[in-house]
Design a protein around this motif. Structure first.
Motif, PDB file in Angstrom:
ATOM      1  N   GLY A 124     -12.621  62.233 -28.864  1.00  0.00           N
ATOM      2  CA  GLY A 124     -12.317  62.605 -27.404  1.00  0.00           C
ATOM      3  C   GLY A 124     -12.293  61.289 -26.565  1.00  0.00           C
ATOM      4  N   ALA A 125     -13.102  60.252 -26.966  1.00  0.00           N
ATOM      5  CA  ALA A 125     -13.048  58.911 -26.044  1.00  0.00           C
ATOM      6  C   ALA A 125     -11.615  58.243 -26.437  1.00  0.00           C
ATOM      7  CB  ALA A 125     -13.817  57.958 -26.535  1.00  0.00           C
ATOM      8  N   LEU A 126     -11.138  58.413 -27.612  1.00  0.00           N
ATOM      9  CA  LEU A 126      -9.868  57.868 -27.970  1.00  0.00           C
ATOM     10  C   LEU A 126      -8.715  58.685 -27.419  1.00  0.00           C
ATOM     11  CD1 LEU A 126      -9.842  57.633 -31.946  1.00  0.00           C
ATOM     12  CD2 LEU A 126      -9.929  55.753 -30.252  1.00  0.00           C
ATOM     13  N   MET A 127      -8.890  59.688 -26.997  1.00  0.00           N
ATOM     14  CA  MET A 127      -7.586  60.552 -26.240  1.00  0.00           C
ATOM     15  C   MET A 127      -7.758  60.094 -24.607  1.00  0.00           C
ATOM     16  SD  MET A 127      -8.137  64.429 -27.829  1.00  0.00           S
ATOM     17  CE  MET A 127      -7.336  65.067 -26.680  1.00  0.00           C
ATOM     18  N   VAL A 128      -9.123  60.055 -24.160  1.00  0.00           N
ATOM     19  CA  VAL A 128      -9.290  59.665 -22.952  1.00  0.00           C
ATOM     20  C   VAL A 128      -8.639  58.093 -22.652  1.00  0.00           C
ATOM     21  CG1 VAL A 128     -11.117  58.931 -21.100  1.00  0.00           C
ATOM     22  CG2 VAL A 128     -11.173  61.161 -22.254  1.00  0.00           C
ATOM     23  N   GLU A 129      -8.976  57.303 -23.477  1.00  0.00           N
ATOM     24  CA  GLU A 129      -8.594  55.773 -23.415  1.00  0.00           C
ATOM     25  C   GLU A 129      -6.945  55.815 -23.521  1.00  0.00           C
ATOM     26  OE1 GLU A 129      -8.997  51.457 -25.370  1.00  0.00           O
ATOM     27  OE2 GLU A 129     -10.131  53.341 -26.163  1.00  0.00           O
ATOM     28  N   HIS A 130      -6.524  56.518 -24.491  1.00  0.00           N
ATOM     29  CA  HIS A 130      -4.906  56.349 -24.595  1.00  0.00           C
ATOM     30  C   HIS A 130      -4.234  57.325 -23.514  1.00  0.00           C
ATOM     31  CE1 HIS A 130      -1.283  56.670 -27.194  1.00  0.00           C
ATOM     32  NE2 HIS A 130      -1.159  57.621 -27.126  1.00  0.00           N
ATOM     33  N   ALA A 132      -5.342  58.115 -20.431  1.00  0.00           N
ATOM     34  CA  ALA A 132      -5.606  57.299 -19.302  1.00  0.00           C
ATOM     35  C   ALA A 132      -4.531  55.985 -18.999  1.00  0.00           C
ATOM     36  CB  ALA A 132      -7.003  56.892 -19.200  1.00  0.00           C
ATOM     37  N   ALA A 133      -4.391  55.435 -20.158  1.00  0.00           N
ATOM     38  CA  ALA A 133      -3.558  54.221 -19.817  1.00  0.00           C
ATOM     39  C   ALA A 133      -2.136  54.610 -19.473  1.00  0.00           C
ATOM     40  CB  ALA A 133      -3.478  53.575 -21.153  1.00  0.00           C
ATOM     41  N   LEU A 134      -1.625  55.616 -20.195  1.00  0.00           N
ATOM     42  CA  LEU A 134       0.061  56.282 -20.194  1.00  0.00           C
ATOM     43  C   LEU A 134       0.004  56.798 -18.708  1.00  0.00           C
ATOM     44  CD1 LEU A 134       0.505  58.184 -23.394  1.00  0.00           C
ATOM     45  CD2 LEU A 134       1.595  55.976 -22.611  1.00  0.00           C
ATOM     46  N   ALA A 135      -1.282  57.628 -18.118  1.00  0.00           N
ATOM     47  CA  ALA A 135      -1.269  58.061 -16.878  1.00  0.00           C
ATOM     48  C   ALA A 135      -1.226  56.992 -15.660  1.00  0.00           C
ATOM     49  CB  ALA A 135      -2.506  58.885 -16.577  1.00  0.00           C
ATOM     50  N   GLN A 141       4.299  61.157 -14.202  1.00  0.00           N
ATOM     51  CA  GLN A 141       4.241  62.334 -15.213  1.00  0.00           C
ATOM     52  C   GLN A 141       2.994  63.291 -15.285  1.00  0.00           C
ATOM     53  OE1 GLN A 141       5.102  64.463 -17.631  1.00  0.00           O
ATOM     54  NE2 GLN A 141       6.878  62.871 -18.038  1.00  0.00           N
ATOM     55  N   PRO A 142       3.213  64.441 -15.080  1.00  0.00           N
ATOM     56  CA  PRO A 142       2.025  65.265 -15.202  1.00  0.00           C
ATOM     57  C   PRO A 142       1.538  65.507 -16.515  1.00  0.00           C
ATOM     58  CG  PRO A 142       4.195  66.248 -14.624  1.00  0.00           C
ATOM     59  CD  PRO A 142       4.500  65.278 -14.582  1.00  0.00           C
ATOM     60  N   ARG A 143       2.269  65.389 -17.375  1.00  0.00           N
ATOM     61  CA  ARG A 143       2.145  65.527 -18.897  1.00  0.00           C
ATOM     62  C   ARG A 143       0.833  64.633 -19.254  1.00  0.00           C
ATOM     63  NH1 ARG A 143       0.373  68.960 -22.768  1.00  0.00           N
ATOM     64  NH2 ARG A 143       0.953  68.481 -24.730  1.00  0.00           N
ATOM     65  N   TRP A 144       0.737  63.502 -18.671  1.00  0.00           N
ATOM     66  CA  TRP A 144      -0.354  62.520 -19.004  1.00  0.00           C
ATOM     67  C   TRP A 144      -1.755  62.959 -18.396  1.00  0.00           C
ATOM     68  CZ3 TRP A 144       2.118  61.317 -22.779  1.00  0.00           C
ATOM     69  CH2 TRP A 144       3.235  60.456 -22.860  1.00  0.00           C
ATOM     70  N   ALA A 145      -1.719  63.518 -17.257  1.00  0.00           N
ATOM     71  CA  ALA A 145      -2.883  63.882 -16.642  1.00  0.00           C
ATOM     72  C   ALA A 145      -3.253  65.299 -17.395  1.00  0.00           C
ATOM     73  CB  ALA A 145      -2.581  64.287 -15.086  1.00  0.00           C
ATOM     74  N   GLU A 146      -2.528  65.943 -17.897  1.00  0.00           N
ATOM     75  CA  GLU A 146      -2.916  67.395 -18.712  1.00  0.00           C
ATOM     76  C   GLU A 146      -3.738  66.851 -19.949  1.00  0.00           C
ATOM     77  OE1 GLU A 146       0.504  69.555 -19.443  1.00  0.00           O
ATOM     78  OE2 GLU A 146       0.960  69.842 -17.099  1.00  0.00           O
ATOM     79  N   LEU A 147      -3.111  65.926 -20.561  1.00  0.00           N
ATOM     80  CA  LEU A 147      -3.678  65.417 -21.673  1.00  0.00           C
ATOM     81  C   LEU A 147      -4.908  64.346 -21.782  1.00  0.00           C
ATOM     82  CD1 LEU A 147      -0.271  64.412 -23.691  1.00  0.00           C
ATOM     83  CD2 LEU A 147      -1.882  66.252 -24.470  1.00  0.00           C
ATOM     84  N   LEU A 148      -4.983  63.954 -20.335  1.00  0.00           N
ATOM     85  CA  LEU A 148      -6.116  63.469 -20.073  1.00  0.00           C
ATOM     86  C   LEU A 148      -7.313  64.084 -19.929  1.00  0.00           C
ATOM     87  CD1 LEU A 148      -7.886  60.749 -19.526  1.00  0.00           C
ATOM     88  CD2 LEU A 148      -6.877  60.898 -17.069  1.00  0.00           C
ATOM     89  N   ALA A 149      -6.904  65.246 -19.329  1.00  0.00           N
ATOM     90  CA  ALA A 149      -7.958  66.514 -18.913  1.00  0.00           C
ATOM     91  C   ALA A 149      -8.539  66.941 -20.362  1.00  0.00           C
ATOM     92  CB  ALA A 149      -7.438  67.423 -18.181  1.00  0.00           C
ATOM     93  N   GLU A 150      -7.306  67.160 -21.337  1.00  0.00           N
ATOM     94  CA  GLU A 150      -7.654  67.647 -22.701  1.00  0.00           C
ATOM     95  C   GLU A 150      -8.569  66.618 -23.341  1.00  0.00           C
ATOM     96  OE1 GLU A 150      -6.934  70.477 -26.121  1.00  0.00           O
ATOM     97  OE2 GLU A 150      -7.262  70.663 -23.644  1.00  0.00           O
ATOM     98  N   ASP A 198       1.231  64.347 -27.540  1.00  0.00           N
ATOM     99  CA  ASP A 198       2.261  64.168 -26.743  1.00  0.00           C
ATOM    100  C   ASP A 198       3.533  64.218 -27.712  1.00  0.00           C
ATOM    101  OD1 ASP A 198       0.989  61.643 -27.234  1.00  0.00           O
ATOM    102  OD2 ASP A 198       3.078  60.881 -26.308  1.00  0.00           O
ATOM    103  N   ARG A 199       3.273  63.965 -28.879  1.00  0.00           N
ATOM    104  CA  ARG A 199       4.701  63.952 -29.729  1.00  0.00           C
ATOM    105  C   ARG A 199       4.711  65.225 -30.589  1.00  0.00           C
ATOM    106  NH1 ARG A 199       5.881  58.332 -30.698  1.00  0.00           N
ATOM    107  NH2 ARG A 199       5.181  57.320 -28.943  1.00  0.00           N
ATOM    108  N   VAL A 200       4.250  66.397 -30.075  1.00  0.00           N
ATOM    109  CA  VAL A 200       4.386  67.495 -30.878  1.00  0.00           C
ATOM    110  C   VAL A 200       4.731  68.700 -30.122  1.00  0.00           C
ATOM    111  CG1 VAL A 200       3.064  69.337 -32.343  1.00  0.00           C
ATOM    112  CG2 VAL A 200       2.332  66.950 -32.250  1.00  0.00           C
ATOM    113  N   ASP A 201       5.748  69.502 -30.309  1.00  0.00           N
ATOM    114  CA  ASP A 201       6.445  70.456 -29.574  1.00  0.00           C
ATOM    115  C   ASP A 201       5.519  71.863 -29.911  1.00  0.00           C
ATOM    116  OD1 ASP A 201       8.451  68.957 -28.801  1.00  0.00           O
ATOM    117  OD2 ASP A 201      10.020  70.078 -30.346  1.00  0.00           O
ATOM    118  N   ASN A 202       4.314  71.728 -29.131  1.00  0.00           N
ATOM    119  CA  ASN A 202       3.503  72.905 -29.277  1.00  0.00           C
ATOM    120  C   ASN A 202       2.840  73.133 -28.183  1.00  0.00           C
ATOM    121  OD1 ASN A 202       1.555  74.692 -30.439  1.00  0.00           O
ATOM    122  ND2 ASN A 202       0.224  73.090 -31.222  1.00  0.00           N
ATOM    123  N   PRO A 203       3.460  73.575 -27.019  1.00  0.00           N
ATOM    124  CA  PRO A 203       2.826  73.625 -25.512  1.00  0.00           C
ATOM    125  C   PRO A 203       1.690  74.640 -25.421  1.00  0.00           C
ATOM    126  CG  PRO A 203       4.893  74.776 -25.994  1.00  0.00           C
ATOM    127  CD  PRO A 203       4.767  73.831 -27.096  1.00  0.00           C
TER     128      PRO A 203
END
Length: 351
Positions: A124-130, A132-135, A141-150, A198-203
């Motif tokens: 989870g921390a890796l995802m937040v760090e990764h 957050a930097a993209l956001a 780009q709203p996708r980064w905020a969605e993945l940051l929340a995930e 973010d690199r997977v077609d699995n919405p």
């Protein structure tokens, strides 16, 4: 003088406080797997080749290896007791295993011993760090905020997300996949892992159940008919037209051909990179949970009830067996197959 009964009662009362004390909790991610003579008969979930050696993984962190084509097994040194779901060796020495609680293990000695590279407490921390930097770099780009929340959800919920599949191209580049579209990639042998959601077609965030290469394509299969293929030009896993809306549990193939299999006996073959699919009639309504290529180059498929199917290139044939038991993983050896499942390891002479 106290009677023997009174002495016994006094000793029992003195022991009660100690008996009532619960053992301190130790997380399975910090508890080494226990050695057991029964490990070879305990539930095992996957098996693979590490050169000439076989390596199998399963519940409670059990990892076994065999240098006798599955006739005898030894238990490896494993630093966790989490259930392990998949294993892959790109070379005879270097291998990776993944499992529950987001654990990723690495071996440099052909599966004799293992070291933990990552677990769900850090994913989870890796995802937040990764993200957050993209956001921060692309706030529009709203996708980064969605993945940051995930990622924050993963942090809040803790280490409870299983990894279900693993595949490495070589000693450096590999992928681990799991529930809720969880996918990680490394390009340095697992020293660092990068979230790849973010690199997977699995919405819809379907579970990713398995990942495998056919030699000319890298595929992922999952829930509700999800079939993905790595597109090197776009640097992402793109969705393929699915021949079935039920869950797929596995994918296997060779250059020019890929098979996917899953619920209720469904098996499909593609010979054009996943653009078109041909249904293979298994004649069964039981989920197909394992597949391998035998020494003669035939696909062998197994169900959760232990049925064995052979593909002759055009159709599936149900074969009889002297012993039938659920199969979770299978590999070919010179004189047959080695199977693993809820009752441990067994060998099968091929027909």
């Amino acid at each position: 003088m106290l009677s023997s009964k009174r002495i016994a009662r006094a000793l029992l009362l003195a022991a009660l406080p100690a008996l009532g004390q619960a053992a301190p909790f130790v997380d399975v991610l910090d508890l080494p797997a226990q050695h057991s003579e029964l490990a070879v008969r305990s539930p095992l979930l996957a098996v693979t080749h590490a050169g000439a050696r076989l390596v199998s993984v399963g519940q409670r962190g059990h990892i076994l290896y065999s240098d006798t084509a599955g006739q005898t097994w030894q238990q490896a040194e494993v630093p966790v007791s989490a259930d392990l779901n998949a294993v892959h060796f790109p070379t005879p020495a270097q291998g990776w295993a993944v499992g529950n609680d987001g654990v990723i293990l690495h071996s440099v000695d052909g599966g004799r011993s293992w070291q933990k590279q990552l677990d769900g407490r850090r994913i989870g921390a890796l995802m937040v760090e990764h993200y957050a930097a993209l956001a921060a770099a692309e706030p529009e780009q709203p996708r980064w905020a969605e993945l940051l929340a995930e990622g924050q959800r993963f942090v809040d919920e803790g280490a409870d997300k299983p990894l279900l599949g693993v595949w490495f191209a070589d000693e450096r580049t590999g992928y681990a996949v799991g529930v809720f579209n969880l996918i990680l990639r490394t390009s340095d042998g697992g020293r660092h892992w990068q979230p790849l959601l973010d690199r997977v077609d699995n919405p819809q965030g379907f579970h990713l159940n398995a990942i495998a290469s056919t030699g000319d394509g890298l595929y992922i299969v999952g829930e509700q008919g999800l079939v993905l293929k790595w597109d090197a030009g776009r640097e992402r896993f793109t969705s393929l037209p699915s021949p079935y809306q039920g869950t797929f549990f596995g994918v296997i193939g060779r250059p020019g051909e890929v098979l996917v299999h899953g619920l209720r006996g469904h098996v499909f073959r593609s010979r054009d990179g996943g653009r078109n699919w041909q249904a293979l009639d298994s004649g069964l309504q039981v989920s197909i949970t394992a597949a391998t290529l035998d020494a003669q180059g035939h696909y062998r498929l197994f169900t959760q009830a232990g049925h064995l199917l052979r593909d002759d290139g055009n159709a599936l044939q149900l074969l009889t067996q002297a012993q039938q038991a659920p199969v979770a993983g299978a590999v070919a050896v010179d004189d047959g197959l080695v199977l693993v499942g809820g009752h441990g390891v067994r060998r099968l002479t091929t027909q």
